[in-house]
Design a protein around this motif. Structure first.
Motif, PDB file in Angstrom:
ATOM      1  N   TRP A  90      -2.779  17.956  10.871  1.00 51.46           N
ATOM      2  CA  TRP A  90      -3.820  17.060  10.371  1.00 51.46           C
ATOM      3  C   TRP A  90      -4.677  17.732   9.305  1.00 51.46           C
ATOM      4  N   ALA A  91      -4.983  19.011   9.491  1.00 51.52           N
ATOM      5  CA  ALA A  91      -5.853  19.729   8.560  1.00 51.52           C
ATOM      6  C   ALA A  91      -5.233  19.891   7.168  1.00 51.52           C
ATOM      7  N   GLU A  92      -3.914  19.783   7.066  1.00 47.72           N
ATOM      8  CA  GLU A  92      -3.242  19.919   5.768  1.00 47.72           C
ATOM      9  C   GLU A  92      -3.415  18.684   4.883  1.00 47.72           C
ATOM     10  N   ILE A  93      -3.740  17.547   5.476  1.00 47.43           N
ATOM     11  CA  ILE A  93      -3.832  16.290   4.721  1.00 47.43           C
ATOM     12  C   ILE A  93      -5.272  16.101   4.256  1.00 47.43           C
ATOM     13  N   VAL A  94      -5.462  16.063   2.948  1.00 45.97           N
ATOM     14  CA  VAL A  94      -6.792  15.893   2.373  1.00 45.97           C
ATOM     15  C   VAL A  94      -7.112  14.423   2.168  1.00 45.97           C
ATOM     16  N   GLN A  95      -6.125  13.660   1.686  1.00 39.40           N
ATOM     17  CA  GLN A  95      -6.367  12.258   1.351  1.00 39.40           C
ATOM     18  C   GLN A  95      -5.074  11.459   1.437  1.00 39.40           C
ATOM     19  N   VAL A  96      -5.216  10.185   1.806  1.00 34.83           N
ATOM     20  CA  VAL A  96      -4.109   9.225   1.810  1.00 34.83           C
ATOM     21  C   VAL A  96      -4.369   8.270   0.651  1.00 34.83           C
ATOM     22  N   ARG A  97      -3.417   8.198  -0.299  1.00 37.54           N
ATOM     23  CA  ARG A  97      -3.606   7.358  -1.485  1.00 37.54           C
ATOM     24  C   ARG A  97      -2.525   6.284  -1.593  1.00 37.54           C
ATOM     25  N   LEU A  98      -2.966   5.063  -1.889  1.00 39.01           N
ATOM     26  CA  LEU A  98      -2.078   3.971  -2.265  1.00 39.01           C
ATOM     27  C   LEU A  98      -2.816   3.165  -3.316  1.00 39.01           C
ATOM     28  N   ARG A  99      -2.560   3.492  -4.582  1.00 40.70           N
ATOM     29  CA  ARG A  99      -3.223   2.819  -5.695  1.00 40.70           C
ATOM     30  C   ARG A  99      -2.404   1.605  -6.120  1.00 40.70           C
ATOM     31  N   PRO A 100      -3.035   0.649  -6.764  1.00 36.00           N
ATOM     32  CA  PRO A 100      -2.269  -0.498  -7.276  1.00 36.00           C
ATOM     33  C   PRO A 100      -1.138  -0.019  -8.183  1.00 36.00           C
ATOM     34  N   GLY A 101       0.046  -0.524  -7.926  1.00 33.54           N
ATOM     35  CA  GLY A 101       1.209  -0.148  -8.718  1.00 33.54           C
ATOM     36  C   GLY A 101       2.009   1.014  -8.160  1.00 33.54           C
ATOM     37  N   ASP A 102       1.448   1.747  -7.193  1.00 33.38           N
ATOM     38  CA  ASP A 102       2.204   2.843  -6.579  1.00 33.38           C
ATOM     39  C   ASP A 102       3.372   2.271  -5.769  1.00 33.38           C
TER      40      ASP A 102
END
Length: 149
Positions: A90-102
Motif C-alpha cells: 500500500w505504501a508504494e502507491i502514491v496516487q490512483v489516476r483515471l483522467r478523461p481519455g485515459d
C-alpha cells in the motif's frame, strides 16, 4: 473502518463486460472451428487436428487478453496485466489516476514511475470503471492514512 465508497477487503476489480465478450468469442470460435473439423467430410486427420488446434489457440489468446485484474487485500495490491503481474505494498502507491481519455487507470508509485492497471478500463463500461477507480483510490487513501498512524 470503511466508508460507503471503500469496499471490504479482499476485493477484485476487472473489466467484466470486456472479459465476458472475449471469453464468449473465444469459446464460440473454438466450437465453430471444431465443428468445421468434424463436419467437413473431405478433411484428413491432420487437417481436422489443425482446425481444432487453431480454435484452441484463438481461445487461448482471447483468454490471455481477458486476464487483467486488480486484487486488493490487507497487505497491498496485485496488478495483473496481459503479460505481467506485480505485487505492490500500500505504501508504494502514491496516487490512483483515471483522467478523461485515459484507456485505463494508472498508479503513480513512490519510486516516481507509473504502472498501468488494465483491470480498470473505461472503454466498454465507463461507469463501472469510474466506480472501481474511486473505490481503489479510497482504499489507497485509507491504507496510506492507516500506515502513517
Amino acid at each position: 473502518m470503511t466508508t460507503p465508497e471503500t469496499p471490504e477487503l479482499p476485493v477484485t476489480f476487472r473489466p467484466g463486460r470486456t472479459r465476458a465478450v472475449l471469453l464468449a468469442l473465444g469459446a464460440a470460435m473454438f466450437v465453430v472451428l471444431t465443428g468445421v473439423a468434424v463436419l467437413l467430410p473431405r478433411l484428413g486427420a491432420g487437417e481436422r487436428l489443425s482446425f481444432v488446434l487453431t480454435g484452441a489457440l484463438v481461445f487461448a489468446v482471447l483468454w490471455v487478453l481477458a486476464r487483467p485484474r486488480v486484487v486488493a487485500d490487507g497487505a497491498g495490491v496485485t496488478v495483473v496485466n496481459i503479460a505481467s503481474g506485480r505485487r505492490l505494498e500500500w505504501a508504494e502507491i502514491v496516487q490512483v489516476r483515471l483522467r478523461p481519455g485515459d484507456p485505463w487507470v494508472f498508479l503513480d508509485l513512490s519510486d516516481g514511475t507509473s504502472l498501468p492497471v488494465l483491470g480498470i478500463q473505461p472503454g466498454v463500461a465507463r461507469e463501472q470503471a469510474l466506480r472501481d477507480a474511486r473505490a481503489l483510490r479510497a482504499l489507497v487513501e485509507a491504507r496510506s492514512t492507516a500506515d502513517r498512524a
